[in-house]
Write an enzyme that holds these catalytic residues in place. Structure first.
Site, PDB file in Angstrom:
ATOM      1  N   ASP A  27     -41.372   9.625   2.929  1.00 22.13           N
ATOM      2  CA  ASP A  27     -42.162   8.559   2.573  1.00 22.13           C
ATOM      3  C   ASP A  27     -41.836   8.227   0.996  1.00 22.13           C
ATOM      4  O   ASP A  27     -41.600   7.245   0.515  1.00 22.13           O
ATOM      5  CB  ASP A  27     -43.839   8.776   2.725  1.00 22.13           C
ATOM      6  N   HIS A 221     -52.865   6.603  -2.097  1.00 22.09           N
ATOM      7  CA  HIS A 221     -51.729   6.298  -3.003  1.00 22.09           C
ATOM      8  C   HIS A 221     -52.607   6.062  -4.431  1.00 22.09           C
ATOM      9  O   HIS A 221     -53.505   5.538  -4.151  1.00 22.09           O
ATOM     10  CB  HIS A 221     -51.133   4.407  -2.468  1.00 22.09           C
ATOM     11  N   CYS A 252     -42.242   5.015  -8.411  1.00 25.21           N
ATOM     12  CA  CYS A 252     -41.651   4.703  -9.787  1.00 25.21           C
ATOM     13  C   CYS A 252     -42.535   4.346 -10.862  1.00 25.21           C
ATOM     14  O   CYS A 252     -42.901   3.057 -10.451  1.00 25.21           O
ATOM     15  CB  CYS A 252     -40.362   4.078  -9.757  1.00 25.21           C
TER      16      CYS A 252
END
Lengths: 315, 315
Positions: A27, A221, A252
């Site tokens: 992932d 997340h 990122c």
């Protein structure tokens, strides 16, 4: 007494042990702009195992056209499949993917379902029910081959097109995946919008529907910074399998939309502080994430990785 | 029924309302490399108030030599002190600072103590007991003037020189600050190492020592990504005042050591999701943090600010 099992020393209300399901190589790398060569990916997995991770999702046997970052599954997997003491599930999108995974020696697989119609359509080009129909023979053939199947359930809390996702809808798809034969379900907050009250509500509803916490994993997340608070809530509800991505890989900090996975190191800092055992060595894991960050040419978004790699007393 | 108080709709086990103690203009800007002109700082405070924040720590009347970023307290404070419906505490290091604060119209002040000898020595150049002696007349004179005093207690969990800080030590200094007359104590995890079990342990010990949760605030840093999980634990223990910094100000993501304050937006995302009222408008707050980030010349480290300012469905 030699060999005696130590009494759990975790904080009251928390489990004694958590299994981290490391998703960085799959992932994480799938969502990184840079593509690494197969030998570097394999070395990454070997380093994760050496740091003590016992479940490492290795790659995805998806069609190379859809996920170019993981087009090298057939090169990577043979380089890691003989690791001992490590579970190495791989994602399979359909029967063709399962065949390739089994041919390359996979002993655990995962399928990827959606709780919402919009995401099923966008990601799988099918309705929810059509995708479950597609998974039916995948799960059956896996189980026939003695290969357990994890079911990912994405968009369990919010959906970018549909907004809040009703709990009843998530429970329905979860039950279907369970009935197909998925041993473990991973509840994904794909867009990172969940908060602890919603997590508690969903876990309670799943338990009431016959899917207890010991069959669940959580997959949060950090898009809105909520992943660890949500994980904490899941732990209090008896969940003992937590998905995380080494170094926060896949999120990122410089990308326009930072939809990062929970960093394994940030999770581990909390679990260590709570006295919850994982078998993972934080220092070796941080060293691994720093090693990989150099190969990706950018710093890790994990706060714990950053803090531990620049340790200095604060004035 | 017109004017009836609505029943709380917060998630079970959580308070109905939380007061956010906004520390961006003081603790945030104090730790930013850039220095802003007084009128921009004042506009920042006005914008925070317009977003619905009702407690905004405005500045510090510390000697300009020690905190050059806040050397303009005497210019900034007169530009904001007439804001209505907003509490505007200011930090005062000693009697001289208190005099200046009162002369400029401060109606609430805060003192800054340490739970550890090492940090008292490094930050205050005194032992813990000497610093409490120094604060005694500050608190007494404030109360004489009808000005309530908040006591900050830093290094409540870990200290860069001493490691883990014993709970008994924190309770002792907290009791002393309470006995001096501090109405509210803010428990600071100055280096960001705390985890939820330690938070629960300290809050339980303080309650047992006669300092209940309704006299406490929590002040977490996101150095290891733990701030929100710790805050969640404090809420479950009855704490209803939470310190946070708009946009995560004070925790530059590009600094060598990112010792950031909890971002008010990340906190607010969680509180909104839990149905806990704060009176703060998230959208206006995000707009304020983006406005300030442009003036500071760097992006906000708040994940919620970043997510909401680049909203786009994820593929």
């Amino acid at each position: 007494m030699p060999g005696a099992v130590l009494a759990p020393t975790s904080a009251p209300g928390y489990p004694a042990h958590v299994r981290i399901h490391e998703v960085g190589p799959r992932d994480g790398l799938q969502n990184e702009p840079a593509t690494l060569p197969p030998d570097v990916k394999a070395e990454f997995i070997h380093r994760l195992a050496a740091a003590g991770l016992t479940t490492i999702e290795a790659t995805s046997f998806v069609h190379p056209r859809w996920v170019p970052q993981l087009a090298d599954a057939e090169q990577v997997f043979p380089l890691v499949r003989d690791l001992t003491g490590v579970r190495l599930p791989v994602l399979v999108p359909n029967e063709r993917g399962l065949e390739r995974a089994l041919a390359h020696g996979a002993r655990e697989v995962a399928v990827f379902a959606s709780a919402t119609e919009s995401f099923a359509r966008a990601n799988l080009n099918r309705t929810v029910d059509e995708s479950l129909t597609m998974f039916t023979p995948v799960v059956a053939r896996s189980l026939d081959a003695g290969v357990p199947v994890r079911g990912y359930l994405s968009m369990c809390f919010g959906d970018p097109w549909e907004g809040d996702v009703p709990v009843t809808q998530v429970v329905r798809v979860a039950r279907r995946l369970s009935d197909l034969g998925c041993a473990e379900l991973s509840l994904g907050d794909t867009i990172g919008v969940a908060t602890p009250g919603r997590v508690a509500e969903l876990l309670n509803a799943l338990a009431a529907a016959g899917i207890p916490a010991d069959r669940l994993a959580v997959h949060f997340h950090d898009t809105y910074g909520q992943a660890l608070a949500n994980t904490l809530t899941a732990l209090r509800h008896g969940v003992t399998t937590v998905d995380a991505s080494a170094g926060g890989l896949g999120g990122c900090p410089y990308a326009k939309s930072a939809t990062g996975n929970l960093a394994t190191e940030d999770l581990l800092w909390m679990l260590n502080g709570l006295g919850i055992s994982t078998g993972v060595d934080l220092e070796r894991l941080v060293a691994t994430s720093l090693w990989l960050a150099r190969r990706l040419g950018r710093p890790s978004p994990s706060r714990t990785v950053r803090a531990l790699s620049h340790q200095e007393p604060r004035e």
